[in-house]
Design a protein around this motif. Structure first.
Motif, PDB file in Angstrom:
ATOM      1  N   ASN A 152       0.822  -1.212   0.000  1.00  0.00           N
ATOM      2  CA  ASN A 152       0.000   0.000   0.000  1.00  0.00           C
ATOM      3  C   ASN A 152       0.855   1.260   0.000  1.00  0.00           C
ATOM      4  O   ASN A 152       1.922   1.300   0.606  1.00  0.00           O
ATOM      5  CB  ASN A 152      -0.938   0.005   1.204  1.00  0.00           C
ATOM      6  N   VAL A 153       0.319   2.265  -0.646  1.00  0.00           N
ATOM      7  CA  VAL A 153       1.026   3.542  -0.713  1.00  0.00           C
ATOM      8  C   VAL A 153       0.427   4.541   0.278  1.00  0.00           C
ATOM      9  O   VAL A 153       0.868   5.680   0.365  1.00  0.00           O
ATOM     10  CB  VAL A 153       1.029   4.095  -2.158  1.00  0.00           C
ATOM     11  N   ASP A 154      -0.579   4.089   1.031  1.00  0.00           N
ATOM     12  CA  ASP A 154      -1.139   4.960   2.070  1.00  0.00           C
ATOM     13  C   ASP A 154      -0.275   4.882   3.331  1.00  0.00           C
ATOM     14  O   ASP A 154       0.664   4.079   3.405  1.00  0.00           O
ATOM     15  CB  ASP A 154      -2.606   4.582   2.352  1.00  0.00           C
ATOM     16  N   ASP A 155      -0.611   5.719   4.323  1.00  0.00           N
ATOM     17  CA  ASP A 155       0.191   5.736   5.561  1.00  0.00           C
ATOM     18  C   ASP A 155      -0.609   5.236   6.761  1.00  0.00           C
ATOM     19  O   ASP A 155      -0.354   5.639   7.889  1.00  0.00           O
ATOM     20  CB  ASP A 155       0.716   7.164   5.824  1.00  0.00           C
ATOM     21  N   LEU A 156      -1.565   4.353   6.498  1.00  0.00           N
ATOM     22  CA  LEU A 156      -2.467   3.957   7.589  1.00  0.00           C
ATOM     23  C   LEU A 156      -1.794   3.029   8.603  1.00  0.00           C
ATOM     24  O   LEU A 156      -2.146   3.043   9.781  1.00  0.00           O
ATOM     25  CB  LEU A 156      -3.751   3.344   7.019  1.00  0.00           C
ATOM     26  N   HIS A 157      -0.795   2.237   8.164  1.00  0.00           N
ATOM     27  CA  HIS A 157      -0.031   1.456   9.155  1.00  0.00           C
ATOM     28  C   HIS A 157       0.727   2.411  10.086  1.00  0.00           C
ATOM     29  O   HIS A 157       0.803   2.190  11.290  1.00  0.00           O
ATOM     30  CB  HIS A 157       0.983   0.538   8.462  1.00  0.00           C
ATOM     31  N   GLU A 158       1.302   3.450   9.514  1.00  0.00           N
ATOM     32  CA  GLU A 158       2.051   4.412  10.343  1.00  0.00           C
ATOM     33  C   GLU A 158       1.126   5.096  11.352  1.00  0.00           C
ATOM     34  O   GLU A 158       1.481   5.278  12.510  1.00  0.00           O
ATOM     35  CB  GLU A 158       2.717   5.491   9.472  1.00  0.00           C
ATOM     36  N   ARG A 159      -0.078   5.466  10.872  1.00  0.00           N
ATOM     37  CA  ARG A 159      -0.998   6.160  11.794  1.00  0.00           C
ATOM     38  C   ARG A 159      -1.370   5.255  12.973  1.00  0.00           C
ATOM     39  O   ARG A 159      -1.426   5.715  14.119  1.00  0.00           O
ATOM     40  CB  ARG A 159      -2.262   6.580  11.039  1.00  0.00           C
ATOM     41  N   ALA A 160      -1.640   3.976  12.672  1.00  0.00           N
ATOM     42  CA  ALA A 160      -1.973   3.041  13.761  1.00  0.00           C
ATOM     43  C   ALA A 160      -0.767   2.882  14.683  1.00  0.00           C
ATOM     44  O   ALA A 160      -0.908   2.810  15.907  1.00  0.00           O
ATOM     45  CB  ALA A 160      -2.380   1.689  13.186  1.00  0.00           C
ATOM     46  N   GLY A 161       0.430   2.849  14.111  1.00  0.00           N
ATOM     47  CA  GLY A 161       1.650   2.694  14.903  1.00  0.00           C
ATOM     48  C   GLY A 161       1.893   3.895  15.806  1.00  0.00           C
ATOM     49  O   GLY A 161       2.244   3.746  16.973  1.00  0.00           O
ATOM     50  N   ARG A 162       1.652   5.093  15.240  1.00  0.00           N
ATOM     51  CA  ARG A 162       1.899   6.313  16.037  1.00  0.00           C
ATOM     52  C   ARG A 162       1.026   6.332  17.293  1.00  0.00           C
ATOM     53  O   ARG A 162       1.453   6.798  18.350  1.00  0.00           O
ATOM     54  CB  ARG A 162       1.596   7.561  15.202  1.00  0.00           C
ATOM     55  N   ALA A 163      -0.186   5.808  17.165  1.00  0.00           N
ATOM     56  CA  ALA A 163      -1.086   5.779  18.331  1.00  0.00           C
ATOM     57  C   ALA A 163      -0.492   4.918  19.445  1.00  0.00           C
ATOM     58  O   ALA A 163      -0.876   5.053  20.604  1.00  0.00           O
ATOM     59  CB  ALA A 163      -2.458   5.245  17.910  1.00  0.00           C
ATOM     60  N   LEU A 164       0.443   4.032  19.088  1.00  0.00           N
ATOM     61  CA  LEU A 164       1.094   3.176  20.095  1.00  0.00           C
ATOM     62  C   LEU A 164       2.561   3.565  20.288  1.00  0.00           C
ATOM     63  O   LEU A 164       3.350   2.778  20.814  1.00  0.00           O
ATOM     64  CB  LEU A 164       1.020   1.706  19.650  1.00  0.00           C
TER      65      LEU A 164
END
Ligand code: NAD
Length: 251
Positions: A96-108
């Motif tokens: 994926n070229v989106d950043d949704l894994h990063e966003r979930a990671g940042r929350a943790l």
């Protein structure tokens, strides 16, 4: 159940994991991606022939991704939890070229670098001449001056188009050759080389597929969870973290 303890895991995600966040998967039933033929918007030839259209296409994807309507979902959250809490190694590779894994990671409080983007990132652009990469959530156009070489027209989306070499393949193949658990999530098995990653795992690696339906590569997996990633992953990840892999049997 054959195996209870894994010390290294590789997770491969595809467009399906972001579908529940409102981002369309690759091909709809009509064979188009957001109403475009792939050859029109996702090849180097398309960028040479019609840079305006290619920029327009990725600008629209970027605008949607960074709009308020798109958020990471329970599938991304479950994977971030695994990365944070698992005692062994977890390598997360996404097409994926989106950043949704990063966003979930940042929350943790995970660092952004925990995601390997083999097909590039919508939030980045690259100079065609120097290959320098820049972060920008803004629109691109063919007249924009490159920050490094100062030339207009030298910036392109930092996306791997069809016919181009994906990023980080050495690192990915190394992780695949060592992993004891391989989980493929929300990917159709139609896009090479990610479709072949399952074949690069060792014979005794446990291979698990999560998808809405069987795919062309399903026979290469030991087991599968059929259903939405956001529904199936929280329980699966909890099972892995607790060492309760009772549902993992070899077909
Ligand atoms: P694909 O569109 O070819 O396949 C998506 C797969 O996900 C299908 O097998 C589908 O059954 C499954 N799926 C759909 N919804 C699901 C859900 N809720 N839970 C679990 N599975 C679900 O995607 P691909 O194999 O990743 O190939 C797509 C290519 O297009 C990649 O190269 C990627 O870079 C690009 N792409 C990226 C995005 C993104 O960044 N979000 C979106 C579209 C396309």
């Amino acid at each position: 159940m054959n195996k209870q303890n894994f010390s290294s895991i590789v997770i491969l995600t595809g467009a399906g994991i972001s579908a529940e966040s409102g981002i369309k998967t690759f091909r709809d039933q009509d064979g188009l991606w957001e109403n475009h033929r792939i050859e029109e918007v996702a090849t180097p030839e398309a960028f040479i022939a019609n840079p305006d259209l290619v920029h327009l296409f990725y600008n629209a994807r970027r605008e949607q991704l960074f709009s308020e309507e798109v958020e990471h979902n329970k599938g991304h959250e479950a994977i971030a939890t695994l990365i944070k809490e698992f005692k062994g190694d977890v390598t997360l590779v996404t097409q994926n070229v989106d950043d949704l894994h990063e966003r979930a990671g940042r929350a943790l409080n995970l660092p952004d670098g925990h995601v390997i983007h083999m097909h590039g990132e919508l939030s980045k652009m690259r100079c065609k001449e120097t290959q320098n990469v820049f972060t920008s959530e803004h629109s691109l156009d063919k007249n924009l001056r490159c920050p490094c070489c100062k030339r207009p027209g030298n910036l392109r989306p930092h996306i791997v188009w069809f016919g181009e070499m994906p990023f980080y393949l050495d690192k990915i193949y190394e992780a695949l050759s060592k992993c004891e658990l391989f989980i493929s999530i929300g990917t159709s098995g139609n896009v090479y080389p990610a479709s072949q990653f399952v074949s690069f795992t060792q014979e005794d690696c446990y291979r698990l597929e999560v998808n809405l339906a069987e795919t062309t590569v399903s026979p290469l997996f030991h087991n599968r969870r059929i259903g939405k990633a956001g529904d199936t992953l929280p329980e699966l990840i909890e099972d892995i973290l607790k060492g309760h892999l009772f549902n993992l049997s070899r077909d």
